[in-house]
Design a protein around this motif. Structure first.
Motif, PDB file in Angstrom:
ATOM      1  N   GLN A  84       0.839  -1.185   0.000  1.00  0.00           N
ATOM      2  CA  GLN A  84       0.000   0.000   0.000  1.00  0.00           C
ATOM      3  C   GLN A  84       0.881   1.243   0.000  1.00  0.00           C
ATOM      4  OE1 GLN A  84      -2.781   0.062   3.217  1.00  0.00           O
ATOM      5  NE2 GLN A  84      -3.528   2.100   2.741  1.00  0.00           N
ATOM      6  N   VAL A  85       0.644   2.112  -0.965  1.00  0.00           N
ATOM      7  CA  VAL A  85       1.440   3.330  -1.083  1.00  0.00           C
ATOM      8  C   VAL A  85       1.105   4.271   0.066  1.00  0.00           C
ATOM      9  CG1 VAL A  85       1.912   5.352  -2.492  1.00  0.00           C
ATOM     10  CG2 VAL A  85       1.562   3.127  -3.588  1.00  0.00           C
ATOM     11  N   ARG A  86       2.151   4.771   0.703  1.00  0.00           N
ATOM     12  CA  ARG A  86       1.959   5.744   1.779  1.00  0.00           C
ATOM     13  C   ARG A  86       2.937   6.875   1.595  1.00  0.00           C
ATOM     14  NH1 ARG A  86       3.365   5.762   7.905  1.00  0.00           N
ATOM     15  NH2 ARG A  86       1.767   7.148   8.765  1.00  0.00           N
ATOM     16  N   LEU A  87       2.426   8.097   1.700  1.00  0.00           N
ATOM     17  CA  LEU A  87       3.247   9.299   1.560  1.00  0.00           C
ATOM     18  C   LEU A  87       3.057  10.155   2.804  1.00  0.00           C
ATOM     19  CD1 LEU A  87       2.230  10.198  -2.113  1.00  0.00           C
ATOM     20  CD2 LEU A  87       4.252   8.927  -1.392  1.00  0.00           C
ATOM     21  N   VAL A  88       4.158  10.578   3.397  1.00  0.00           N
ATOM     22  CA  VAL A  88       4.090  11.374   4.621  1.00  0.00           C
ATOM     23  C   VAL A  88       4.953  12.621   4.460  1.00  0.00           C
ATOM     24  CG1 VAL A  88       4.487  11.435   7.099  1.00  0.00           C
ATOM     25  CG2 VAL A  88       3.721   9.304   6.019  1.00  0.00           C
ATOM     26  N   GLU A  89       4.304  13.787   4.497  1.00  0.00           N
ATOM     27  CA  GLU A  89       5.018  15.050   4.367  1.00  0.00           C
ATOM     28  C   GLU A  89       5.440  15.572   5.736  1.00  0.00           C
ATOM     29  OE1 GLU A  89       1.469  15.305   1.413  1.00  0.00           O
ATOM     30  OE2 GLU A  89       1.872  14.606   3.461  1.00  0.00           O
ATOM     31  N   SER A  90       6.495  16.357   5.733  1.00  0.00           N
ATOM     32  CA  SER A  90       6.952  17.046   6.939  1.00  0.00           C
ATOM     33  C   SER A  90       7.778  18.255   6.517  1.00  0.00           C
ATOM     34  CB  SER A  90       7.791  16.105   7.821  1.00  0.00           C
ATOM     35  OG  SER A  90       8.941  15.672   7.132  1.00  0.00           O
ATOM     36  N   GLY A  91       8.073  19.115   7.476  1.00  0.00           N
ATOM     37  CA  GLY A  91       8.954  20.236   7.212  1.00  0.00           C
ATOM     38  C   GLY A  91       8.282  21.586   7.086  1.00  0.00           C
ATOM     39  N   GLY A  92       6.965  21.604   7.133  1.00  0.00           N
ATOM     40  CA  GLY A  92       6.277  22.889   7.036  1.00  0.00           C
ATOM     41  C   GLY A  92       6.502  23.742   8.269  1.00  0.00           C
ATOM     42  N   GLY A  93       6.083  25.002   8.188  1.00  0.00           N
ATOM     43  CA  GLY A  93       6.244  25.895   9.316  1.00  0.00           C
ATOM     44  C   GLY A  93       5.932  27.319   8.917  1.00  0.00           C
ATOM     45  N   SER A  94       6.303  28.245   9.797  1.00  0.00           N
ATOM     46  CA  SER A  94       6.066  29.664   9.560  1.00  0.00           C
ATOM     47  C   SER A  94       7.389  30.378   9.383  1.00  0.00           C
ATOM     48  CB  SER A  94       5.306  30.273  10.747  1.00  0.00           C
ATOM     49  OG  SER A  94       4.044  29.668  10.896  1.00  0.00           O
ATOM     50  N   VAL A  95       7.485  31.158   8.321  1.00  0.00           N
ATOM     51  CA  VAL A  95       8.706  31.919   8.045  1.00  0.00           C
ATOM     52  C   VAL A  95       8.329  33.308   7.572  1.00  0.00           C
ATOM     53  CG1 VAL A  95      10.093  29.898   7.464  1.00  0.00           C
ATOM     54  CG2 VAL A  95       8.840  31.083   5.666  1.00  0.00           C
ATOM     55  N   GLN A  96       9.301  34.198   7.589  1.00  0.00           N
ATOM     56  CA  GLN A  96       9.093  35.528   7.038  1.00  0.00           C
ATOM     57  C   GLN A  96       9.407  35.517   5.552  1.00  0.00           C
ATOM     58  OE1 GLN A  96      11.458  38.214   9.481  1.00  0.00           O
ATOM     59  NE2 GLN A  96       9.632  38.692  10.698  1.00  0.00           N
ATOM     60  N   ALA A  97       8.851  36.474   4.858  1.00  0.00           N
ATOM     61  CA  ALA A  97       9.120  36.603   3.427  1.00  0.00           C
ATOM     62  C   ALA A  97      10.624  36.683   3.187  1.00  0.00           C
ATOM     63  CB  ALA A  97       8.428  37.838   2.874  1.00  0.00           C
TER      64      ALA A  97
ATOM     65  N   THR B 102       1.309  19.341   4.714  1.00  0.00           N
ATOM     66  CA  THR B 102       2.045  20.086   5.730  1.00  0.00           C
ATOM     67  C   THR B 102       1.859  21.570   5.445  1.00  0.00           C
ATOM     68  OG1 THR B 102       4.196  20.321   6.843  1.00  0.00           O
ATOM     69  CG2 THR B 102       4.253  20.024   4.448  1.00  0.00           C
ATOM     70  N   GLN B 103       1.596  22.349   6.485  1.00  0.00           N
ATOM     71  CA  GLN B 103       1.240  23.758   6.315  1.00  0.00           C
ATOM     72  C   GLN B 103       2.487  24.635   6.214  1.00  0.00           C
ATOM     73  OE1 GLN B 103      -1.866  25.249   6.013  1.00  0.00           O
ATOM     74  NE2 GLN B 103      -0.761  27.172   5.672  1.00  0.00           N
ATOM     75  N   VAL B 104       2.475  25.534   5.258  1.00  0.00           N
ATOM     76  CA  VAL B 104       3.517  26.550   5.110  1.00  0.00           C
ATOM     77  C   VAL B 104       2.862  27.920   5.201  1.00  0.00           C
ATOM     78  CG1 VAL B 104       5.182  27.581   3.528  1.00  0.00           C
ATOM     79  CG2 VAL B 104       5.014  25.087   3.708  1.00  0.00           C
ATOM     80  N   SER B 105       3.375  28.757   6.087  1.00  0.00           N
ATOM     81  CA  SER B 105       2.838  30.114   6.259  1.00  0.00           C
ATOM     82  C   SER B 105       3.982  31.100   6.131  1.00  0.00           C
ATOM     83  CB  SER B 105       2.163  30.259   7.620  1.00  0.00           C
ATOM     84  OG  SER B 105       1.083  29.365   7.752  1.00  0.00           O
ATOM     85  N   VAL B 106       3.820  32.069   5.235  1.00  0.00           N
ATOM     86  CA  VAL B 106       4.848  33.069   4.989  1.00  0.00           C
ATOM     87  C   VAL B 106       4.277  34.440   5.322  1.00  0.00           C
ATOM     88  CG1 VAL B 106       6.478  34.016   3.324  1.00  0.00           C
ATOM     89  CG2 VAL B 106       5.743  31.620   3.132  1.00  0.00           C
ATOM     90  N   SER B 107       4.912  35.129   6.242  1.00  0.00           N
ATOM     91  CA  SER B 107       4.450  36.448   6.655  1.00  0.00           C
ATOM     92  C   SER B 107       5.276  37.541   5.994  1.00  0.00           C
ATOM     93  CB  SER B 107       4.522  36.579   8.171  1.00  0.00           C
ATOM     94  OG  SER B 107       5.850  36.373   8.614  1.00  0.00           O
ATOM     95  N   SER B 108       4.641  38.683   5.792  1.00  0.00           N
ATOM     96  CA  SER B 108       5.333  39.796   5.113  1.00  0.00           C
ATOM     97  C   SER B 108       6.088  40.661   6.107  1.00  0.00           C
ATOM     98  CB  SER B 108       4.312  40.638   4.364  1.00  0.00           C
ATOM     99  OG  SER B 108       3.327  41.113   5.243  1.00  0.00           O
TER     100      SER B 108
END
Length: 131
Positions: free
Chosen positions: A1-14, A125-131
């Protein structure tokens, strides 16, 4: 069974950087028909394919919105696909998903931006980029 697991997201500045990982299991990762793509989906927007890799062709594909800033790479020993994201912008804020299908290199290139042709997905995985 194919399984994909993402990681590494986060919050960073522009202007900052992040590296996402997609760990694959349940199939032969280096299979020549393996087409793996990074998608993203911002609130209220459609899911879009932004970067892909075809193992048989050894080719990478990028959407214009990320070309020159994002780079796909992979580690066969770890069965992992990476997305290095540099010069991040607020408009890069989204949930990022890894997806896979089995196809020819031409099909992967033609369809890497089409979520409908990919049967296997990670949880995102969530990525948030602030200005």
């Amino acid at each position: 069974q194919v399984r994909l697991v993402e990681s590494g997201g986060g919050s960073v500045q522009a202007g900052g950087s992040l590296r996402l990982s997609c760990a694959a299991s349940g199939y032969t990762y280096t299979y020549g028909h393996n087409c793996m793509v990074w998608f993203r989906q911002a609130p209220g927007k459609e899911r879009e394919g932004i970067a892909g890799f075809h193992f048989g062709a050894g080719s990478t594909y990028y959407a214009d919105s990320v070309k020159g800033r994002f780079t796909v790479s992979q580690d066969n020993a770890k069965n992992t696909l990476y997305l290095q994201m540099n010069s991040l912008k607020p408009e890069d804020t989204a949930m990022y998903y890894c997806a896979a299908t089995f196809s020819s290199g031409d099909y992967c290139y033609t369809n890497f931006m089409n979520p409908g042709v990919f049967p296997y997905w990670g949880q995102g995985t969530q990525v948030s980029v602030s200005s």
